[in-house]
Scaffold this active site. Structure first.
Site, PDB file in Angstrom:
ATOM      1  N   ASP A  68       0.814  -1.209   0.000  1.00 42.26           N
ATOM      2  CA  ASP A  68       0.000   0.000   0.000  1.00 42.26           C
ATOM      3  C   ASP A  68       0.850   1.263   0.000  1.00 42.26           C
ATOM      4  O   ASP A  68       2.079   1.199   0.157  1.00 42.26           O
ATOM      5  CB  ASP A  68      -0.961  -0.006   1.194  1.00 42.26           C
ATOM      6  CG  ASP A  68      -0.303  -0.464   2.497  1.00 42.26           C
ATOM      7  OD1 ASP A  68       0.939  -0.487   2.547  1.00 42.26           O
ATOM      8  OD2 ASP A  68      -1.030  -0.796   3.433  1.00 42.26           O
ATOM      9  N   ASP A 137      -7.552  -2.642  14.446  1.00 41.94           N
ATOM     10  CA  ASP A 137      -8.976  -2.770  14.099  1.00 41.94           C
ATOM     11  C   ASP A 137      -9.198  -3.895  13.086  1.00 41.94           C
ATOM     12  O   ASP A 137     -10.293  -4.061  12.566  1.00 41.94           O
ATOM     13  CB  ASP A 137      -9.523  -1.439  13.560  1.00 41.94           C
ATOM     14  CG  ASP A 137      -8.885  -1.037  12.242  1.00 41.94           C
ATOM     15  OD1 ASP A 137      -7.952  -1.738  11.774  1.00 41.94           O
ATOM     16  OD2 ASP A 137      -9.316  -0.029  11.663  1.00 41.94           O
ATOM     17  N   HIS A 139      -7.495  -4.273  10.146  1.00 39.82           N
ATOM     18  CA  HIS A 139      -7.210  -4.010   8.725  1.00 39.82           C
ATOM     19  C   HIS A 139      -5.992  -4.802   8.251  1.00 39.82           C
ATOM     20  O   HIS A 139      -5.093  -5.106   9.023  1.00 39.82           O
ATOM     21  CB  HIS A 139      -7.068  -2.508   8.427  1.00 39.82           C
ATOM     22  CG  HIS A 139      -5.848  -1.870   8.986  1.00 39.82           C
ATOM     23  ND1 HIS A 139      -5.890  -0.731   9.760  1.00 39.82           N
ATOM     24  CD2 HIS A 139      -4.534  -2.197   8.886  1.00 39.82           C
ATOM     25  CE1 HIS A 139      -4.656  -0.402  10.085  1.00 39.82           C
ATOM     26  NE2 HIS A 139      -3.823  -1.276   9.587  1.00 39.82           N
ATOM     27  N   GLU A 144      -9.932  -2.124   5.432  1.00 40.94           N
ATOM     28  CA  GLU A 144     -10.583  -2.144   6.741  1.00 40.94           C
ATOM     29  C   GLU A 144     -11.599  -3.288   6.766  1.00 40.94           C
ATOM     30  O   GLU A 144     -12.033  -3.758   5.705  1.00 40.94           O
ATOM     31  CB  GLU A 144     -11.273  -0.802   6.994  1.00 40.94           C
ATOM     32  CG  GLU A 144     -10.315   0.394   7.002  1.00 40.94           C
ATOM     33  CD  GLU A 144      -9.310   0.380   8.167  1.00 40.94           C
ATOM     34  OE1 GLU A 144      -9.464  -0.448   9.091  1.00 40.94           O
ATOM     35  OE2 GLU A 144      -8.363   1.187   8.125  1.00 40.94           O
TER      36      GLU A 144
HETATM   37  P1  PGA Z   1       2.119  -2.479  12.793  1.00 40.54           P
HETATM   38  O1  PGA Z   1       0.955  -2.150  11.765  1.00 40.54           O
HETATM   39  O2  PGA Z   1       2.909  -3.580  12.188  1.00 40.54           O
HETATM   40  O3  PGA Z   1       2.925  -1.206  12.890  1.00 40.54           O
HETATM   41  O4  PGA Z   1       1.462  -2.859  14.071  1.00 40.54           O
HETATM   42  C1  PGA Z   1       0.260  -3.212  11.183  1.00 40.54           C
HETATM   43  C2  PGA Z   1      -0.781  -2.687  10.207  1.00 40.54           C
HETATM   44  O5  PGA Z   1      -1.242  -1.553  10.380  1.00 40.54           O
HETATM   45  O6  PGA Z   1      -1.129  -3.420   9.285  1.00 40.54           O
END
Ligand code: PGA
Length: 211
Positions: A68, A137, A139, A144
């Site tokens: 992304d 959450d 995602h 999401e």
């Molecule tokens: P993080 O983020 O590895 O910094 O916890 C994971 C994500 O947002 O997919």
């Protein structure tokens, strides 16, 4: 087939990912890796780099596709995923920079950038091994919960929760972009092998819901 593997600590998960990728690289120097930003995969990349160096594995032909990118954030911004992938993956693994791709978040071409990206993945023969984190959450990439399971790469709106989670990388939440371009769940699930890593209590809920 999905398998839930509970490991002692992030280091064990990193080793699991790194040995799997290193073994695949020995069989196929043209491997196509799906790459993720965030704190979760950092140790896994470092562990892979150690094996690549120790065993002198050729990675010059490896292709990479990031999940992304923020929309409307200059690629030169230190927190653009173009830059983050460059710092945390391309340099660490010593990949060929021209073979590492990140979705184009420029607003001028955002309507076609998703389709172009999915075509580029297909042209490369598809992703062999995809690494993923998961947001608090739930995602995946920037998909999401509720995202279509057949979605391709496309522009999405970031939720307030995700913007709050990512505000730590910016001076304030106001600087966190409101939109992004992300591989879709459909794109991600075309990968031949997916590693989703999740560490810590704050991810527990998301993992339970996902499983
Ligand atoms: P993080 O983020 O590895 O910094 O916890 C994971 C994500 O947002 O997919």
């Amino acid at each position: 087939m999905a398998e839930v593997i509970i490991v002692k600590d992030p280091q064990q998960a990193a080793v699991l990912y790194a040995t799997t990728v290193a073994n695949a690289l020995k069989n196929d120097p043209n491997l196509v890796l799906g790459l993720a930003t965030g704190s979760t995969p950092v140790q896994a990349y470092r562990e892979l780099a150690k094996i690549i160096q120790a065993e002198n594995i050729d990675v010059s032909q490896v292709q990479g596709f990031a999940l992304d990118e923020y929309a409307g954030l200059s690629e030169d911004h230190p927190e653009s995923y173009h830059n983050v992938i460059q710092r945390t993956v391309t340099q660490v693994l010593n990949l060929t920079p021209e073979l590492v791709h990140v979705p184009n978040g420029s607003m001028e071409s955002i309507q076609t950038a998703g389709k172009d990206y999915d075509e580029a993945i297909e042209c490369a023969g598809g992703i062999d091994i995809q690494i993923l984190g998961i947001g608090t959450d739930g995602h995946i990439g920037f998909n999401e919960p509720g995202s279509s399971l057949s979605s391709g790469t496309r522009i999405k709106t970031l939720t307030q929760q995700t913007r709050e989670d990512n505000a730590r990388f910016f001076n304030s939440i106001d600087e966190v972009p409101t939109h992004c371009i992300t591989q879709g769940i459909g794109t991600i699930m075309k990968a031949r092998h997916v590693f989703l890593l999740a560490f810590g209590e704050n991810k527990a809920d998301a993992v339970v819901q996902t499983v």
